[in-house]
Design a protein around this motif. Sequence first.
Motif, PDB file in Angstrom:
ATOM      1  N   ASP A  96       0.849  -1.191   0.000  1.00 17.61           N
ATOM      2  CA  ASP A  96       0.000   0.000   0.000  1.00 17.61           C
ATOM      3  C   ASP A  96       0.889   1.247   0.000  1.00 17.61           C
ATOM      4  O   ASP A  96       1.497   1.558   1.021  1.00 17.61           O
ATOM      5  CB  ASP A  96      -0.908  -0.004   1.224  1.00 17.61           C
ATOM      6  CG  ASP A  96      -1.857   1.180   1.262  1.00 17.61           C
ATOM      7  OD1 ASP A  96      -1.682   2.145   0.486  1.00 17.61           O
ATOM      8  OD2 ASP A  96      -2.782   1.148   2.088  1.00 17.61           O
ATOM      9  N   PRO A  97       0.962   1.963  -1.111  1.00 20.04           N
ATOM     10  CA  PRO A  97       1.833   3.133  -1.179  1.00 20.04           C
ATOM     11  C   PRO A  97       1.419   4.271  -0.245  1.00 20.04           C
ATOM     12  O   PRO A  97       2.174   5.211  -0.038  1.00 20.04           O
ATOM     13  CB  PRO A  97       1.759   3.571  -2.646  1.00 20.04           C
ATOM     14  CG  PRO A  97       0.545   2.927  -3.193  1.00 20.04           C
ATOM     15  CD  PRO A  97       0.278   1.704  -2.369  1.00 20.04           C
ATOM     16  N   GLU A  98       0.221   4.185   0.348  1.00 23.06           N
ATOM     17  CA  GLU A  98      -0.225   5.180   1.329  1.00 23.06           C
ATOM     18  C   GLU A  98       0.287   4.879   2.732  1.00 23.06           C
ATOM     19  O   GLU A  98      -0.027   5.595   3.671  1.00 23.06           O
ATOM     20  CB  GLU A  98      -1.753   5.270   1.341  1.00 23.06           C
ATOM     21  CG  GLU A  98      -2.317   5.939   0.109  1.00 23.06           C
ATOM     22  CD  GLU A  98      -1.823   7.383  -0.038  1.00 23.06           C
ATOM     23  OE1 GLU A  98      -1.864   8.132   0.946  1.00 23.06           O
ATOM     24  OE2 GLU A  98      -1.402   7.734  -1.145  1.00 23.06           O
ATOM     25  N   ALA A  99       1.072   3.816   2.859  1.00 25.35           N
ATOM     26  CA  ALA A  99       1.637   3.438   4.153  1.00 25.35           C
ATOM     27  C   ALA A  99       3.154   3.603   4.103  1.00 25.35           C
ATOM     28  O   ALA A  99       3.824   3.068   3.222  1.00 25.35           O
ATOM     29  CB  ALA A  99       1.279   2.002   4.503  1.00 25.35           C
ATOM     30  N   ALA A 100       3.670   4.366   5.052  1.00 22.72           N
ATOM     31  CA  ALA A 100       5.118   4.577   5.155  1.00 22.72           C
ATOM     32  C   ALA A 100       5.719   3.471   6.015  1.00 22.72           C
ATOM     33  O   ALA A 100       5.125   3.053   7.011  1.00 22.72           O
ATOM     34  CB  ALA A 100       5.403   5.930   5.798  1.00 22.72           C
ATOM     35  N   ILE A 101       6.885   3.016   5.631  1.00 21.66           N
ATOM     36  CA  ILE A 101       7.636   2.085   6.471  1.00 21.66           C
ATOM     37  C   ILE A 101       8.379   2.940   7.482  1.00 21.66           C
ATOM     38  O   ILE A 101       9.285   3.693   7.130  1.00 21.66           O
ATOM     39  CB  ILE A 101       8.621   1.229   5.648  1.00 21.66           C
ATOM     40  CG1 ILE A 101       7.874   0.395   4.605  1.00 21.66           C
ATOM     41  CG2 ILE A 101       9.468   0.350   6.577  1.00 21.66           C
ATOM     42  CD1 ILE A 101       6.903  -0.619   5.178  1.00 21.66           C
TER      43      ILE A 101
END
Length: 152
Positions: A96-101
């Motif tokens: 999910d590109p809306e979630a930052a690691i």
Amino acid sequence: MTARLYVRSGLSLDAPDAAFAVLVVAPDGTPGERAMAELGAHCYEGDAALYLVRTDGWAEQSFDAGALVVRVAVRTVALRQMDVDPEDFTDRSALDPEAAIVLTARTAADPDLSTRLAEATAVFTAAPDVPLDDLLTSEDEWPVFLAPPPQT
């Protein structure tokens, strides 16, 4: 100081032999550790533990070259609600590109462990000199449990 990652059993009364990935983060550590420490205020409470809603964040577990790797993903909306700038974290979840690691940790682990490794990851916030055993036996220190990624 970076987050410490362990593998421990005995965290679940329902499954005492299940092994759990256990992260210990310092509240004044790296930006990722500080973000993890803030997560506790955004969790719901139950059974002497805190739980992060999977729509806000999760833990991605994988095995790589004899190591267990845990990557903690938090949606950028949730980071903003915690007054954490998502731009401080350049890696994004492949799911999910809306979630930052916000945090990545590794520890040596046998790949056969994957057959008994619980899907959830436990996170404790503590000073670097606090031993894990003290956290696990403390009645005052509640872990934050992070679920696996949501199904896509």
